[in-house]
Design a protein around this motif. Structure first.
Motif, mmCIF file in Angstrom:
data_model
loop_
_atom_site.group_PDB
_atom_site.id
_atom_site.type_symbol
_atom_site.label_atom_id
_atom_site.label_comp_id
_atom_site.label_asym_id
_atom_site.label_seq_id
_atom_site.Cartn_x
_atom_site.Cartn_y
_atom_site.Cartn_z
ATOM 1 N N ARG A 165 7.324 0.510 4.885
ATOM 2 C CA ARG A 165 7.811 -0.608 5.707
ATOM 3 C C ARG A 165 8.636 -1.568 4.861
ATOM 4 N N VAL A 166 8.200 -1.835 3.652
ATOM 5 C CA VAL A 166 8.950 -2.736 2.769
ATOM 6 C C VAL A 166 10.341 -2.164 2.514
ATOM 7 N N LEU A 167 10.409 -0.862 2.294
ATOM 8 C CA LEU A 167 11.699 -0.229 1.999
ATOM 9 C C LEU A 167 12.557 -0.056 3.244
ATOM 10 N N LEU A 199 -1.921 -10.382 3.323
ATOM 11 C CA LEU A 199 -1.029 -9.577 4.149
ATOM 12 C C LEU A 199 -0.864 -8.226 3.471
ATOM 13 N N ARG A 200 -0.991 -7.154 4.246
ATOM 14 C CA ARG A 200 -0.848 -5.809 3.687
ATOM 15 C C ARG A 200 0.311 -5.103 4.391
ATOM 16 N N PHE A 201 1.145 -4.467 3.589
ATOM 17 C CA PHE A 201 2.280 -3.716 4.121
ATOM 18 C C PHE A 201 2.356 -2.362 3.433
ATOM 19 N N PRO A 202 2.617 -1.303 4.192
ATOM 20 C CA PRO A 202 2.860 -0.010 3.541
ATOM 21 C C PRO A 202 4.209 -0.043 2.823
ATOM 22 N N ASP A 207 0.826 -1.195 0.000
ATOM 23 C CA ASP A 207 0.000 0.000 0.000
ATOM 24 C C ASP A 207 0.865 1.252 0.000
ATOM 25 N N GLY A 208 0.773 1.991 -1.082
ATOM 26 C CA GLY A 208 1.489 3.256 -1.199
ATOM 27 C C GLY A 208 0.537 4.423 -1.013
#
Length: 113
Positions: free
Chosen positions: A92-94, A86-89, A60-61
């Protein structure tokens, strides 16, 4: 636009976070699990999917800001197809790729595949 062409376009227009996560999960790099990008599931395209474990990872951006209801409905529909979502902003991934991959791997392992 047909499904294959749309999926191809989405793969070519990846965000920085999508590129980073793809580098971590492609070629069975994460626990030997196979992931695909932009997988059609119902009327949606899952950002990343491990079909064997029925796990979808959504990133999610900024485009998701203010779209929480839409994302919740999308997660619900994907769940109806038997997937754990699973959802990640993107941030957070970066900023914490190791933590993100640990969470994904835990979900994959709990799927019992």
């Amino acid at each position: 636009m047909d499904t294959i062409a749309n999926a191809r376009r989405l793969r070519q227009d990846q965000t920085l976070a999508e590129k980073a996560l793809w580098g971590l999960v492609r070629n069975r790099r994460l626990g030997g699990f196979k992931f695909k990008r932009q997988v059609p599931v119902g009327r949606y395209f899952a950002d990343f999917a491990c079909e064997a474990a029925k796990v979808i990872v959504e990133l999610d951006g900024a485009s998701h800001d203010g779209r929480e209801d839409y994302d919740a409905r999308r997660t619900e529909v994907l769940g109806l197809f038997g997937y754990v979502v699973l959802r990640f902003p993107n941030e957070r991934v970066l900023g914490d790729p190791g933590g993100v991959t640990e969470e994904i791997l835990a979900a994959l392992r709990s799927a019992g595949v």
